[in-house]
Motif scaffolding. Structure first.
Motif, PDB file in Angstrom:
ATOM      1  N   GLN A 120       0.806  -1.223   0.000  1.00 54.90           N
ATOM      2  CA  GLN A 120       0.000   0.000   0.000  1.00 54.90           C
ATOM      3  C   GLN A 120       0.841   1.276   0.000  1.00 54.90           C
ATOM      4  OE1 GLN A 120      -3.388  -0.197  -0.293  1.00 54.90           O
ATOM      5  NE2 GLN A 120      -2.919  -2.362  -0.515  1.00 54.90           N
ATOM      6  N   LEU A 121       2.164   1.136   0.007  1.00 55.39           N
ATOM      7  CA  LEU A 121       3.032   2.300   0.191  1.00 55.39           C
ATOM      8  C   LEU A 121       3.615   2.846  -1.100  1.00 55.39           C
ATOM      9  CD1 LEU A 121       5.041   1.137   3.336  1.00 55.39           C
ATOM     10  CD2 LEU A 121       2.898   2.433   3.241  1.00 55.39           C
ATOM     11  N   ARG A 122       4.051   4.095  -1.027  1.00 50.50           N
ATOM     12  CA  ARG A 122       4.812   4.718  -2.103  1.00 50.50           C
ATOM     13  C   ARG A 122       6.276   4.328  -1.933  1.00 50.50           C
ATOM     14  NH1 ARG A 122       3.502  10.664  -0.148  1.00 50.50           N
ATOM     15  NH2 ARG A 122       4.469   9.623   1.607  1.00 50.50           N
ATOM     16  N   THR A 123       7.077   4.556  -2.948  1.00 51.31           N
ATOM     17  CA  THR A 123       8.490   4.200  -2.854  1.00 51.31           C
ATOM     18  C   THR A 123       9.225   5.043  -1.811  1.00 51.31           C
ATOM     19  OG1 THR A 123       8.999   5.634  -4.728  1.00 51.31           O
ATOM     20  CG2 THR A 123       8.693   3.298  -5.196  1.00 51.31           C
ATOM     21  N   ASP A 125       8.050   5.943   1.088  1.00 53.92           N
ATOM     22  CA  ASP A 125       7.639   5.541   2.427  1.00 53.92           C
ATOM     23  C   ASP A 125       8.555   4.422   2.936  1.00 53.92           C
ATOM     24  OD1 ASP A 125       5.545   7.335   2.055  1.00 53.92           O
ATOM     25  OD2 ASP A 125       4.158   5.764   1.393  1.00 53.92           O
ATOM     26  N   VAL A 126       8.679   4.323   4.241  1.00 50.79           N
ATOM     27  CA  VAL A 126       9.559   3.322   4.851  1.00 50.79           C
ATOM     28  C   VAL A 126       8.751   2.471   5.818  1.00 50.79           C
ATOM     29  CG1 VAL A 126      11.597   2.940   6.284  1.00 50.79           C
ATOM     30  CG2 VAL A 126      11.552   4.856   4.673  1.00 50.79           C
ATOM     31  N   ALA A 127       8.664   1.177   5.527  1.00 51.41           N
ATOM     32  CA  ALA A 127       7.995   0.233   6.421  1.00 51.41           C
ATOM     33  C   ALA A 127       9.059  -0.563   7.152  1.00 51.41           C
ATOM     34  CB  ALA A 127       7.097  -0.703   5.625  1.00 51.41           C
ATOM     35  N   ALA A 128       8.820  -0.785   8.454  1.00 56.39           N
ATOM     36  CA  ALA A 128       9.788  -1.533   9.252  1.00 56.39           C
ATOM     37  C   ALA A 128       9.052  -2.383  10.279  1.00 56.39           C
ATOM     38  CB  ALA A 128      10.749  -0.581   9.963  1.00 56.39           C
ATOM     39  N   ARG A 129       9.696  -3.472  10.640  1.00 54.12           N
ATOM     40  CA  ARG A 129       9.196  -4.255  11.771  1.00 54.12           C
ATOM     41  C   ARG A 129       9.833  -3.649  13.006  1.00 54.12           C
ATOM     42  NH1 ARG A 129       9.831 -10.710  12.685  1.00 54.12           N
ATOM     43  NH2 ARG A 129       8.661 -10.831  14.625  1.00 54.12           N
ATOM     44  N   PHE A 130       8.988  -3.156  13.892  1.00 51.56           N
ATOM     45  CA  PHE A 130       9.473  -2.449  15.064  1.00 51.56           C
ATOM     46  C   PHE A 130       9.866  -3.434  16.155  1.00 51.56           C
ATOM     47  CE2 PHE A 130       9.155   0.728  18.515  1.00 51.56           C
ATOM     48  CZ  PHE A 130       9.930   1.712  17.944  1.00 51.56           C
ATOM     49  N   GLY A 131       9.177  -4.539  16.196  1.00 49.35           N
ATOM     50  CA  GLY A 131       9.477  -5.578  17.169  1.00 49.35           C
ATOM     51  C   GLY A 131       8.289  -6.501  17.310  1.00 49.35           C
ATOM     52  N   GLY A 132       8.542  -7.779  17.479  1.00 50.17           N
ATOM     53  CA  GLY A 132       7.460  -8.741  17.676  1.00 50.17           C
ATOM     54  C   GLY A 132       6.413  -8.633  16.587  1.00 50.17           C
ATOM     55  N   ASP A 133       5.202  -8.248  16.995  1.00 46.33           N
ATOM     56  CA  ASP A 133       4.097  -8.106  16.039  1.00 46.33           C
ATOM     57  C   ASP A 133       3.771  -6.640  15.781  1.00 46.33           C
ATOM     58  OD1 ASP A 133       3.084  -7.584  18.554  1.00 46.33           O
ATOM     59  OD2 ASP A 133       1.205  -8.651  18.242  1.00 46.33           O
ATOM     60  N   GLU A 134       4.754  -5.782  15.967  1.00 47.08           N
ATOM     61  CA  GLU A 134       4.572  -4.343  15.749  1.00 47.08           C
ATOM     62  C   GLU A 134       5.315  -3.903  14.489  1.00 47.08           C
ATOM     63  OE1 GLU A 134       4.411  -2.981  20.411  1.00 47.08           O
ATOM     64  OE2 GLU A 134       6.336  -3.013  19.370  1.00 47.08           O
ATOM     65  N   PHE A 135       4.644  -3.109  13.697  1.00 51.03           N
ATOM     66  CA  PHE A 135       5.221  -2.544  12.481  1.00 51.03           C
ATOM     67  C   PHE A 135       5.054  -1.039  12.535  1.00 51.03           C
ATOM     68  CE2 PHE A 135       4.245  -6.877  11.475  1.00 51.03           C
ATOM     69  CZ  PHE A 135       5.247  -7.282  10.615  1.00 51.03           C
ATOM     70  N   VAL A 136       5.887  -0.354  11.780  1.00 53.29           N
ATOM     71  CA  VAL A 136       5.835   1.104  11.746  1.00 53.29           C
ATOM     72  C   VAL A 136       6.084   1.555  10.306  1.00 53.29           C
ATOM     73  CG1 VAL A 136       8.276   1.367  12.345  1.00 53.29           C
ATOM     74  CG2 VAL A 136       6.688   3.196  12.895  1.00 53.29           C
ATOM     75  N   VAL A 137       5.413   2.639   9.943  1.00 51.88           N
ATOM     76  CA  VAL A 137       5.574   3.186   8.597  1.00 51.88           C
ATOM     77  C   VAL A 137       5.865   4.672   8.717  1.00 51.88           C
ATOM     78  CG1 VAL A 137       4.454   3.651   6.380  1.00 51.88           C
ATOM     79  CG2 VAL A 137       4.001   1.498   7.562  1.00 51.88           C
ATOM     80  N   LEU A 138       6.900   5.109   8.040  1.00 52.78           N
ATOM     81  CA  LEU A 138       7.272   6.519   8.001  1.00 52.78           C
ATOM     82  C   LEU A 138       6.805   7.087   6.668  1.00 52.78           C
ATOM     83  CD1 LEU A 138       8.786   8.688   9.590  1.00 52.78           C
ATOM     84  CD2 LEU A 138      10.862   7.984   8.390  1.00 52.78           C
ATOM     85  N   LEU A 139       6.070   8.195   6.732  1.00 52.00           N
ATOM     86  CA  LEU A 139       5.446   8.786   5.546  1.00 52.00           C
ATOM     87  C   LEU A 139       5.923  10.217   5.343  1.00 52.00           C
ATOM     88  CD1 LEU A 139       1.870   7.533   6.455  1.00 52.00           C
ATOM     89  CD2 LEU A 139       3.387   6.524   4.747  1.00 52.00           C
ATOM     90  N   PRO A 140       6.982  10.412   4.563  1.00 51.81           N
ATOM     91  CA  PRO A 140       7.451  11.774   4.299  1.00 51.81           C
ATOM     92  C   PRO A 140       6.409  12.571   3.512  1.00 51.81           C
ATOM     93  CG  PRO A 140       9.065  10.134   3.579  1.00 51.81           C
ATOM     94  CD  PRO A 140       7.809   9.405   3.924  1.00 51.81           C
ATOM     95  N   GLN A 141       6.349  13.855   3.799  1.00 60.17           N
ATOM     96  CA  GLN A 141       5.467  14.788   3.093  1.00 60.17           C
ATOM     97  C   GLN A 141       4.012  14.314   3.088  1.00 60.17           C
ATOM     98  OE1 GLN A 141       7.175  15.760  -0.729  1.00 60.17           O
ATOM     99  NE2 GLN A 141       9.167  16.203   0.172  1.00 60.17           N
ATOM    100  N   THR A 142       3.601  13.797   4.240  1.00 59.15           N
ATOM    101  CA  THR A 142       2.239  13.289   4.384  1.00 59.15           C
ATOM    102  C   THR A 142       1.630  13.856   5.652  1.00 59.15           C
ATOM    103  OG1 THR A 142       2.904  11.232   3.307  1.00 59.15           O
ATOM    104  CG2 THR A 142       0.843  11.189   4.523  1.00 59.15           C
ATOM    105  N   ASP A 143       0.443  14.478   5.519  1.00 60.36           N
ATOM    106  CA  ASP A 143      -0.227  15.013   6.693  1.00 60.36           C
ATOM    107  C   ASP A 143      -1.018  13.908   7.396  1.00 60.36           C
ATOM    108  OD1 ASP A 143      -2.659  14.682   5.304  1.00 60.36           O
ATOM    109  OD2 ASP A 143      -2.683  16.763   4.642  1.00 60.36           O
ATOM    110  N   ALA A 144      -1.571  14.240   8.559  1.00 61.36           N
ATOM    111  CA  ALA A 144      -2.272  13.258   9.382  1.00 61.36           C
ATOM    112  C   ALA A 144      -3.490  12.676   8.673  1.00 61.36           C
ATOM    113  CB  ALA A 144      -2.669  13.876  10.712  1.00 61.36           C
TER     114      ALA A 144
END
Length: 182
Positions: A120-123, A125-144
């Motif tokens: 679902q991400l743009r190139t 964007d950065v998706a990462a496994r934060f730990g265990g069953d937690e994931f995190v996505v960083l979205l540059p130039q993206t508002d809430a």
């Protein structure tokens, strides 16, 4: 050098020319091999960097890489006055599913989750496994608001993928969103 003599000096000059030609050919071969070696080392170094920044099970970035990217993207957003959003995701009831269906299914759930997110991400964007069953996505130039729309899309897609692949597994996805400017 041109050899004009046919005596001992001429033979010596011819021998010197052959040695000089061999030396030049050897030098060219060494330069060519060195260039090839440098290219291979650069390629392998890039592969090692990629391996060191990826989480082996899911293939998404690891927490260390994410933290580095967060620091860089945060500094860029502050400097240029752009927005930056982050989505934190957690699989609810993952432990219960892992215990009930086994670690193989648990691993496959994590792989499915990562694939759903990345799909679902743009190139940028950065998706990462934060730990265990937690994931995190960083979205540059993206508002809430745009981050919220993306989060809803990820949850919807996750629910569809989960129902298709593991219809008897009851896992849900919770998300939280933080944004720099919004």
């Amino acid at each position: 050098s041109p050899v004009l003599r046919r005596d001992e000096i001429g033979r010596l000059a011819e021998s010197f020319n052959r040695m000089a030609d061999q030396h030049q050919q050897t030098h060219e071969r060494i330069v060519r091999l060195n260039t090839e070696l440098e290219e291979r080392v650069a390629y392998r170094t890039q592969q090692l960097r990629e391996l060191a920044s990826r989480e082996p099970l899911t293939g998404v970035y690891n927490r260390r890489y994410f933290n580095d990217m967060l620091e860089r993207r945060f500094a860029e957003a502050v400097r240029y006055g752009t927005d930056l959003s982050c989505i934190m995701m957690d699989l609810d009831a993952f432990k219960a599913a892992n215990d009930a269906f086994g670690h193989q299914v648990g691993d496959e759930l994590l792989i499915l989750t990562a694939g759903t997110i990345v799909g679902q991400l743009r190139t940028a964007d950065v998706a990462a496994r934060f730990g265990g069953d937690e994931f995190v996505v960083l979205l540059p130039q993206t508002d809430a608001e745009r981050a919220r729309v993306l989060a809803e899309r990820i949850v919807e897609r996750f629910n569809q993928d989960l129902a298709e692949r593991f219809p008897s597994v009851r896992v849900t996805m919770s998300m939280g969103i933080a944004s720099l400017q919004s």
